[in-house]
Design a protein around this motif. Sequence first.
Motif, short mmCIF file in Angstrom:
data_model
loop_
_atom_site.label_atom_id
_atom_site.label_comp_id
_atom_site.label_asym_id
_atom_site.label_seq_id
_atom_site.Cartn_x
_atom_site.Cartn_y
_atom_site.Cartn_z
N ALA A 1 -101.29 17.40 0.55
CA ALA A 1 -102.35 17.45 1.55
C ALA A 1 -102.11 16.36 2.59
CB ALA A 1 -103.70 17.27 0.90
N ALA A 2 -101.61 15.22 2.13
CA ALA A 2 -101.41 14.09 3.04
C ALA A 2 -100.32 14.38 4.07
CB ALA A 2 -101.07 12.85 2.24
N LEU A 3 -99.46 15.36 3.79
CA LEU A 3 -98.41 15.71 4.75
C LEU A 3 -99.00 16.03 6.12
CD1 LEU A 3 -95.70 18.07 3.19
CD2 LEU A 3 -95.38 15.84 4.24
N ARG A 4 -100.18 16.61 6.12
CA ARG A 4 -100.84 16.96 7.38
C ARG A 4 -101.12 15.73 8.24
NH1 ARG A 4 -102.13 21.82 8.21
NH2 ARG A 4 -103.48 21.29 9.95
N ASN A 5 -101.19 14.59 7.57
CA ASN A 5 -101.58 13.38 8.31
C ASN A 5 -100.42 12.47 8.70
OD1 ASN A 5 -104.22 14.25 7.88
ND2 ASN A 5 -104.27 13.26 5.88
N VAL A 6 -99.19 12.85 8.29
CA VAL A 6 -98.06 11.96 8.61
C VAL A 6 -97.83 11.96 10.11
CG1 VAL A 6 -95.73 11.34 7.92
CG2 VAL A 6 -96.96 13.12 6.68
N SER A 7 -97.72 10.77 10.68
CA SER A 7 -97.60 10.73 12.14
C SER A 7 -96.35 9.97 12.60
CB SER A 7 -98.85 10.09 12.72
OG SER A 7 -99.01 8.80 12.18
N PHE A 8 -95.35 9.86 11.73
CA PHE A 8 -94.13 9.15 12.12
C PHE A 8 -93.39 9.88 13.23
CE2 PHE A 8 -94.26 8.62 7.35
CZ PHE A 8 -94.83 7.35 7.38
N PRO A 9 -92.62 9.14 14.04
CA PRO A 9 -91.74 9.82 14.99
C PRO A 9 -90.47 10.32 14.28
CG PRO A 9 -91.72 7.43 15.35
CD PRO A 9 -92.59 7.68 14.16
N VAL A 10 -90.17 11.59 14.45
CA VAL A 10 -88.92 12.12 13.87
C VAL A 10 -88.12 12.81 14.98
CG1 VAL A 10 -89.95 12.49 11.59
CG2 VAL A 10 -89.86 14.38 13.19
N LEU A 11 -86.82 12.86 14.78
CA LEU A 11 -85.92 13.41 15.79
C LEU A 11 -85.08 14.52 15.17
CD1 LEU A 11 -84.38 13.26 18.55
CD2 LEU A 11 -82.93 11.51 17.50
#
Length: 297
Positions: free
Chosen positions: A125-135
């Motif tokens: 569920a927490a995946l929805r909240n991940v806000s890291f920058p990814v490339l």
Amino acid sequence: MLQNTKSNCIEDLLIKGKRILVSKNVSSHALDAALLLAEASGFSREKLITHNDYELSEVQRRHYFELLERRCRGESIAYILGRKEFFGLNFTVTPAVLTPRPDTEILVEAVLSILRSGPVLSDCAALRNVSFPVLDLCTGCGPVAIALKHKCPALEVWATDVSEEALAVARKNAETLDCGIAFLQGDLFDALEKRSRFFLIAANAPYVPSGEIDLLSPEVKAEPRIALDGGVDGLDLIRRIIVKAPLYLDKNGYIALEADPSQMETIAILMKDSGFSEPVMYQDLAGYNRVIAGKLS
Ligand code: GLN
């Protein structure tokens, strides 16, 4: 002897289509005939089964045979239909982009599992909240970037490609699938500002050795060479990515790369040489190592 004599009925057309494809050695003849008939008729594949005695119009019939002819000439189903499903999402594809492969879903899964095990996460569920920058490098029509953004809407997703034509397709896909992604044109990291930093860099870069391109199936050879050709050993782009990635990663950031199973050991060494700790491999559906990921340390 065909059981149903009505020449435009679905069952009859499917049998004819399969025969035509078999005669041209198309291996996935049953599936392809059904997909092309669904396209020509506007019916779902389920409706083709439940309405198999339904008569199609002459226009639909003619359209079907035109599509079969294109398939017989070696065009892939994805290019004929102009779309391909990836990670449960429908992507527009054109001959300007590599068709998304099931193998690349392993790359998305690998990234998700890294995000899940990351510093702040413990459950899905927490995946929805991940806000890291990814490339996502070499994004093509955008499958990796878009699947990640779809799964983790708070993620800050950047994607680059050298081909402006491919990016146009990627932008269209992101818009259709309602995913806000920053697409940038350029050769790998050249598309970015020098001070950009990411939590994770993913790439399905071209990795086919130049000498093996001619051995690929006609369908794959019809894809952009630039999206497949990885130089003499297939690792030209991957090598450049691994060497430069540490400059664009946060301290303790991750890299995740798709490649051929035969290239994994070499890539593991390249990663260690660039400062990534013990790389982890992820297997494709056939059980081969298809993705390799490492953590900067
Ligand atoms: N997996 C692709 C193939 O089978 C190659 C994709 C790539 O080079 N990135 O041809």
